[in-house]
Design a protein around this motif. Structure first.
Motif, mmCIF file in Angstrom:
data_model
loop_
_atom_site.group_PDB
_atom_site.id
_atom_site.type_symbol
_atom_site.label_atom_id
_atom_site.label_comp_id
_atom_site.label_asym_id
_atom_site.label_seq_id
_atom_site.Cartn_x
_atom_site.Cartn_y
_atom_site.Cartn_z
ATOM 1 N N ARG A 171 0.809 -1.220 0.138
ATOM 2 C CA ARG A 171 0.117 0.046 -0.029
ATOM 3 C C ARG A 171 0.866 1.188 0.026
ATOM 4 N N GLU A 172 2.090 0.971 0.958
ATOM 5 C CA GLU A 172 2.718 2.370 1.083
ATOM 6 C C GLU A 172 3.608 2.607 -0.469
ATOM 7 N N ASN A 173 3.949 1.648 -1.233
ATOM 8 C CA ASN A 173 4.590 1.641 -2.436
ATOM 9 C C ASN A 173 3.474 2.266 -3.409
ATOM 10 N N ASP A 174 2.287 1.552 -3.294
ATOM 11 C CA ASP A 174 1.298 2.027 -4.329
ATOM 12 C C ASP A 174 0.902 3.476 -4.134
ATOM 13 N N ALA A 175 1.020 3.808 -2.580
ATOM 14 C CA ALA A 175 0.662 5.627 -2.333
ATOM 15 C C ALA A 175 1.942 6.144 -2.957
#
Length: 191
Positions: A171-175
């Motif tokens: 999620r952090e990478n996607d964000a």
């Protein structure tokens, strides 16, 4: 005359008075006599006694058979009467002494068996107690967590945390990727 005096004065009622026919020597206790009889019985059962008795009888017979008539004290003509008397006397004393030694050994064996029985009963009671305690522990441990169960639960938690950690990173990478996509393409202002 009272009833009690009448009962004790009756002629047909035996009185409980024990008299010893032969007095025991003052220094000889029954235990000392028993020990001596056991020693005598043990000695009579040895090869040494049999060898000495054989030598004694052989010498006696040889002397009273081959010695001159005037030197014989138990002549063959009288069928060795004195030797027979001596051997009978020895046997008449040996048999009761051997029986006394056997009775004492039986008493010791009986005491030993009684002690063994008591010890076996104690061991059985201890074993039964320990069996009940082990059964109670097994019942109590059914509800308790075992080492393998705890390890399995920790592995599951670790896997769960790793999967959640991967999801969080994703999620952090996607964000971060979304932020990069939304950022203007020009040079960034410097302050």
């Amino acid at each position: 005359m009272s009833e009690r005096e009448r009962r004790t004065a009756r002629v047909d009622t035996p009185q409980e008075v024990r008299r010893q026919l032969i007095r025991r020597p003052s220094g000889m206790s029954s235990e000392t006599f028993g020990v001596l009889s056991e020693k005598f019985a043990r000695f009579m059962g040895t090869p040494r006694f049999l060898i000495w008795m054989t030598i004694f009888v052989t010498v006696w017979l040889a002397w009273n058979t081959f010695a001159p008539q005037s030197a014989q004290f138990d002549p063959r003509a009288l069928n060795y009467t004195l030797l027979t008397l001596i051997l009978s006397l020895q046997a008449s004393y040996a048999a009761p002494l051997i029986l006394l030694a056997q009775n004492r050994q039986d008493d010791r064996d009986r005491v030993g068996l009684e002690q063994d029985r008591v010890q076996a009963e104690r061991a059985l009671a201890d074993t039964e107690y320990l069996t009940r305690e082990v059964a109670a522990l097994r019942i109590a441990l059914r509800d308790a967590a075992t080492r393998d169960f705890i390890r399995g639960e920790l592995r599951d938690l670790l896997e769960e945390m790793e999967t959640k950690g991967l999801e969080v990173r994703r999620r952090e990478n996607d964000a971060a990727a979304d932020e990069v996509d939304e950022a203007p393409e020009g040079p960034s202002p410097r302050w």
